[in-house]
Design a protein around this motif. Structure first.
Motif, PDB file in Angstrom:
ATOM      1  N   ASP A 214      29.457 -81.304 -25.367  1.00 18.88           N
ATOM      2  CA  ASP A 214      28.616 -81.285 -24.243  1.00 18.88           C
ATOM      3  C   ASP A 214      27.200 -80.756 -24.852  1.00 18.88           C
ATOM      4  O   ASP A 214      26.105 -80.986 -24.501  1.00 18.88           O
ATOM      5  CB  ASP A 214      29.181 -80.025 -23.727  1.00 18.88           C
ATOM      6  CG  ASP A 214      30.258 -80.511 -22.657  1.00 18.88           C
ATOM      7  OD1 ASP A 214      30.474 -81.593 -22.405  1.00 18.88           O
ATOM      8  OD2 ASP A 214      30.896 -79.679 -22.223  1.00 18.88           O
ATOM      9  N   ARG A 215      27.183 -80.040 -26.010  1.00 19.96           N
ATOM     10  CA  ARG A 215      25.916 -79.425 -26.639  1.00 19.96           C
ATOM     11  C   ARG A 215      25.442 -80.608 -27.402  1.00 19.96           C
ATOM     12  O   ARG A 215      24.058 -80.882 -27.251  1.00 19.96           O
ATOM     13  CB  ARG A 215      26.177 -78.241 -27.809  1.00 19.96           C
ATOM     14  CG  ARG A 215      26.725 -76.975 -26.901  1.00 19.96           C
ATOM     15  CD  ARG A 215      26.404 -75.912 -27.901  1.00 19.96           C
ATOM     16  NE  ARG A 215      27.737 -76.054 -28.957  1.00 19.96           N
ATOM     17  CZ  ARG A 215      28.769 -75.533 -28.947  1.00 19.96           C
ATOM     18  NH1 ARG A 215      29.042 -74.791 -28.056  1.00 19.96           N
ATOM     19  NH2 ARG A 215      29.809 -75.770 -29.907  1.00 19.96           N
ATOM     20  N   LYS A 216      26.175 -81.447 -27.892  1.00 15.98           N
ATOM     21  CA  LYS A 216      25.380 -82.566 -28.720  1.00 15.98           C
ATOM     22  C   LYS A 216      24.933 -83.730 -27.548  1.00 15.98           C
ATOM     23  O   LYS A 216      24.023 -84.233 -27.878  1.00 15.98           O
ATOM     24  CB  LYS A 216      26.636 -83.256 -29.511  1.00 15.98           C
ATOM     25  CG  LYS A 216      26.189 -84.614 -30.184  1.00 15.98           C
ATOM     26  CD  LYS A 216      27.177 -85.105 -30.930  1.00 15.98           C
ATOM     27  CE  LYS A 216      27.062 -86.312 -31.741  1.00 15.98           C
ATOM     28  NZ  LYS A 216      27.685 -86.808 -32.584  1.00 15.98           N
ATOM     29  N   ALA A 217      25.692 -83.810 -26.364  1.00 12.51           N
ATOM     30  CA  ALA A 217      25.027 -84.689 -25.205  1.00 12.51           C
ATOM     31  C   ALA A 217      23.866 -83.987 -24.792  1.00 12.51           C
ATOM     32  O   ALA A 217      22.812 -85.034 -24.387  1.00 12.51           O
ATOM     33  CB  ALA A 217      26.066 -84.852 -24.177  1.00 12.51           C
ATOM     34  N   LYS A 219      21.703 -82.280 -26.356  1.00 11.16           N
ATOM     35  CA  LYS A 219      20.590 -82.433 -27.415  1.00 11.16           C
ATOM     36  C   LYS A 219      20.129 -84.043 -27.294  1.00 11.16           C
ATOM     37  O   LYS A 219      18.936 -84.150 -27.388  1.00 11.16           O
ATOM     38  CB  LYS A 219      20.929 -82.192 -28.676  1.00 11.16           C
ATOM     39  CG  LYS A 219      21.199 -80.677 -28.976  1.00 11.16           C
ATOM     40  CD  LYS A 219      21.811 -80.541 -30.300  1.00 11.16           C
ATOM     41  CE  LYS A 219      21.883 -78.885 -30.691  1.00 11.16           C
ATOM     42  NZ  LYS A 219      22.537 -78.571 -31.889  1.00 11.16           N
ATOM     43  N   GLN A 220      20.988 -84.826 -27.168  1.00 11.94           N
ATOM     44  CA  GLN A 220      20.542 -86.165 -27.081  1.00 11.94           C
ATOM     45  C   GLN A 220      19.639 -86.638 -25.598  1.00 11.94           C
ATOM     46  O   GLN A 220      18.676 -87.377 -26.003  1.00 11.94           O
ATOM     47  CB  GLN A 220      21.608 -87.098 -27.109  1.00 11.94           C
ATOM     48  CG  GLN A 220      22.460 -87.220 -28.545  1.00 11.94           C
ATOM     49  CD  GLN A 220      23.722 -87.973 -28.205  1.00 11.94           C
ATOM     50  OE1 GLN A 220      24.004 -88.716 -27.263  1.00 11.94           O
ATOM     51  NE2 GLN A 220      24.355 -88.188 -29.564  1.00 11.94           N
ATOM     52  N   LEU A 221      19.918 -85.996 -24.800  1.00  8.06           N
ATOM     53  CA  LEU A 221      19.253 -85.979 -23.468  1.00  8.06           C
ATOM     54  C   LEU A 221      17.690 -85.551 -23.622  1.00  8.06           C
ATOM     55  O   LEU A 221      16.613 -85.985 -23.082  1.00  8.06           O
ATOM     56  CB  LEU A 221      19.802 -85.350 -22.455  1.00  8.06           C
ATOM     57  CG  LEU A 221      20.971 -85.966 -21.916  1.00  8.06           C
ATOM     58  CD1 LEU A 221      21.672 -85.112 -20.624  1.00  8.06           C
ATOM     59  CD2 LEU A 221      20.948 -87.475 -21.386  1.00  8.06           C
ATOM     60  N   LYS A 222      17.451 -84.526 -24.620  1.00  6.92           N
ATOM     61  CA  LYS A 222      16.169 -83.990 -24.889  1.00  6.92           C
ATOM     62  C   LYS A 222      15.234 -84.877 -25.588  1.00  6.92           C
ATOM     63  O   LYS A 222      14.169 -85.012 -25.570  1.00  6.92           O
ATOM     64  CB  LYS A 222      16.268 -82.602 -25.365  1.00  6.92           C
ATOM     65  CG  LYS A 222      17.132 -81.577 -24.421  1.00  6.92           C
ATOM     66  CD  LYS A 222      16.973 -80.164 -25.140  1.00  6.92           C
ATOM     67  CE  LYS A 222      17.358 -79.085 -24.433  1.00  6.92           C
ATOM     68  NZ  LYS A 222      17.515 -77.737 -25.015  1.00  6.92           N
TER      69      LYS A 222
END
Length: 222
Positions: A214-217, A219-222
């Motif tokens: 969830d944290r990785k997803a 970061k990718q959205l930002k």
């Protein structure tokens, strides 16, 4: 000034109550009751019929209900299989007969899964989906849950689900259907025996633990 302050208001003399007519009428009613004849006002020639005891009227009522609705008085017992839970690794469990229990309750698997995950506040998926096939966990029809849950936890959850989404509140029957009203978007429980309809509570999302994915997803959205 004193004369102006002291004003006398005259509302006329009070009318005397006509107690004599009422007393005569009461005496006539008592005399009619003693003779065993009670007449209604405005109905000529009416006399009181035979008085039936309350017990006889109650038996007659139950007899009529049994003739027209024989299923109302019969209590049927619905038996579900107990949940079978096995360990899958060190951090997950598999609810083996999950799909079988859903079919016995006549409820869609997706709706029951949504309720279980919301109440347990965990993550999980039904075996046979893309996630479980990729991980190679469980057989088709099993519910794989993240966490260490025991059969007693699943049984308590099933009782809560049956009370809210299966049992009819009027006749306590389990012969109900679950449908969604297209106009109000509310979940309705309809009984096939007594015809009662009620609104079921919406399933609220439970606790969701933030994982590394969830944290990785995010970061990718930002």
């Amino acid at each position: 000034m004193a004369e102006e302050e002291e004003q006398v208001f005259d509302f006329g003399s009070k009318k005397k109550k006509k107690t004599k007519d009422k007393k005569e009428k009461a005496d006539k009613d008592e005399g009619a009751k003693e003779e065993g004849e009670v007449k209604l006002q405005g109905v000529e020639g009416w006399t009181q019929g035979e008085l039936h005891p309350y017990k006889d009227l109650l038996e007659r009522l139950y007899k009529i209900i049994e003739e027209h609705n024989p299923e109302v008085g019969n209590k049927e017992r619905y038996i579900l299989k107990p949940p079978q839970v096995v360990r899958v690794g060190s951090k997950k469990v598999a609810w083996v007969n999950f799909s079988e229990i859903c079919s016995m309750m006549k409820r869609p698997v997706d709706h029951v899964v949504q309720f279980v995950l919301a109440e347990f506040g965990t993550e999980g998926s039904v075996a046979g989906s893309a996630t479980t096939r990729a991980e190679g966990q469980g057989q088709d029809g099993q519910l794989v849950l993240k966490g260490r849950y025991q059969p007693k936890h699943c049984e308590s959850l099933l009782r809560k689900y049956i009370k809210e989404y299966v049992t009819c509140e009027m006749c306590k029957s389990a012969s109900t259907t679950l449908r969604k009203d297209p106009s109000t978007r509310l979940t309705m429980v309809e009984c096939s025996k007594c015809g009662a309809t009620r609104t079921a509570a919406s399933i609220k999302a439970g606790f969701h633990a933030v994982t590394r994915g969830d944290r990785k997803a995010a970061k990718q959205l930002k």
